[in-house]
Design a protein around this motif. Structure first.
Motif, PDB file in Angstrom:
ATOM      1  N   UNK A  39      -6.433 -86.328 -48.444  1.00 46.16           N
ATOM      2  CA  UNK A  39      -7.056 -87.651 -48.494  1.00 46.16           C
ATOM      3  C   UNK A  39      -6.753 -88.445 -47.221  1.00 46.16           C
ATOM      4  N   UNK A  40      -5.488 -88.381 -46.763  1.00 51.38           N
ATOM      5  CA  UNK A  40      -5.113 -89.114 -45.553  1.00 51.38           C
ATOM      6  C   UNK A  40      -5.835 -88.560 -44.329  1.00 51.38           C
ATOM      7  N   UNK A  41      -5.926 -87.239 -44.243  1.00 50.30           N
ATOM      8  CA  UNK A  41      -6.599 -86.616 -43.103  1.00 50.30           C
ATOM      9  C   UNK A  41      -8.093 -86.942 -43.126  1.00 50.30           C
ATOM     10  N   UNK A  42      -8.702 -86.882 -44.302  1.00 47.17           N
ATOM     11  CA  UNK A  42     -10.125 -87.206 -44.420  1.00 47.17           C
ATOM     12  C   UNK A  42     -10.387 -88.639 -43.985  1.00 47.17           C
ATOM     13  N   UNK A  43      -9.533 -89.574 -44.421  1.00 51.68           N
ATOM     14  CA  UNK A  43      -9.709 -90.972 -44.045  1.00 51.68           C
ATOM     15  C   UNK A  43      -9.568 -91.151 -42.539  1.00 51.68           C
ATOM     16  N   UNK A  53     -12.561 -80.119 -47.516  1.00 52.25           N
ATOM     17  CA  UNK A  53     -12.384 -78.840 -48.209  1.00 52.25           C
ATOM     18  C   UNK A  53     -13.426 -77.806 -47.791  1.00 52.25           C
ATOM     19  N   UNK A  54     -14.467 -78.236 -47.097  1.00 54.30           N
ATOM     20  CA  UNK A  54     -15.443 -77.280 -46.574  1.00 54.30           C
ATOM     21  C   UNK A  54     -14.882 -76.502 -45.389  1.00 54.30           C
ATOM     22  N   UNK A  55     -13.799 -77.034 -44.806  1.00 52.03           N
ATOM     23  CA  UNK A  55     -13.222 -76.417 -43.613  1.00 52.03           C
ATOM     24  C   UNK A  55     -11.825 -75.861 -43.853  1.00 52.03           C
ATOM     25  N   UNK A  56     -11.112 -76.441 -44.831  1.00 57.68           N
ATOM     26  CA  UNK A  56      -9.766 -75.982 -45.175  1.00 57.68           C
ATOM     27  C   UNK A  56      -9.643 -75.984 -46.694  1.00 57.68           C
ATOM     28  N   UNK A  57      -9.099 -74.913 -47.234  1.00 52.81           N
ATOM     29  CA  UNK A  57      -9.050 -74.778 -48.698  1.00 52.81           C
ATOM     30  C   UNK A  57      -8.063 -75.731 -49.351  1.00 52.81           C
ATOM     31  N   UNK A  58      -7.115 -76.233 -48.585  1.00 51.37           N
ATOM     32  CA  UNK A  58      -6.119 -77.138 -49.133  1.00 51.37           C
ATOM     33  C   UNK A  58      -5.175 -77.587 -48.043  1.00 51.37           C
ATOM     34  N   UNK A  59      -4.194 -78.406 -48.424  1.00 54.19           N
ATOM     35  CA  UNK A  59      -3.303 -78.978 -47.426  1.00 54.19           C
ATOM     36  C   UNK A  59      -2.427 -77.924 -46.762  1.00 54.19           C
TER      37      UNK A  59
END
Length: 204
Positions: A39-43, A53-59
């Motif tokens: 969430x922080x990275x997306x923001x 999540x289209x580019x990385x499956x998870x943190x």
């Protein structure tokens, strides 16, 4: 036409992936590895959380990709420092010192990435492809130290591996301690302790 369109899609995907990694780097720089969430990275990247999540499956995958990239940058800078020393006809010991000092310089103020790398490397299990990515970069760093160290000390085999790992562990530890403000109150600097360690290496 189809090939050109596919190439454009791949380039766009690569660009977005890099922008997400850049955002993850900023989040880690500002808040440490503990702040690294999807969430922080997306923001920070200006994306909806689901888009990341289209580019990385998870943190975990995102953190490992960031660590692998950081380790790759570090290996390149260390290799270039050693090569510059060798081009100037420096001794193998001086080339080793140049590579080791570059490791400290390149990670100055970058303790969050060092802590992130340490956390990931101590994880019990990582996906095989991501584990290989981090391990490959780590080996590149060790080999950057290994060539000059072997030439400077004459060590080979297990003895050389042991010294290379000890030196790499020292560099990581010094950077973490200095980044946490723990060295100065004790009257030491990372550079000074590194010089002390290098002076204690056996000579060829």
């Amino acid at each position: 036409m189809a090939g050109a369109a596919e190439k454009r899609r791949e380039d766009l995907r690569d660009m977005k992936r890099k922008s997400i990694l850049a955002a993850a780097r900023r989040v880690c720089d500002e808040g440490g590895p503990e702040a690294l969430t999807m969430r922080a990275v997306a923001a920070e990247a200006g994306y909806a959380p689901g888009a990341v999540y289209s580019y990385f499956s998870g943190i975990d995958e995102l953190a490992i990709a960031l660590t692998a990239e950081e380790l790759g940058h570090l290996a390149r800078r260390m290799r270039e420092a050693a090569e510059r020393a060798q081009e100037n006809k420096a001794s193998p010991a001086a080339a080793l010192e140049a590579a080791a000092r570059e490791a400290l310089k390149a990670t100055a103020g970058n303790a969050p990435h060092v802590r992130l790398a340490g956390r990931l490397m101590s994880a019990q299990a990582l996906p095989a492809d991501l584990d290989r990515a981090v391990t490959g970069r780590l080996i590149a760093i060790l080999e950057t130290l290994g060539g000059p160290l072997r030439a400077a000390t004459g060590l080979e085999g297990e003895a050389a591996h042991r010294e290379i790992l000890c030196l790499a562990a020292l560099l990581i530890g010094l950077r973490v301690l200095e980044g946490a403000g723990r060295l100065a109150p004790l009257g030491y600097s990372a550079e000074g302790l590194l010089a002390h360690r290098l002076a204690g290496l056996p000579e060829a």
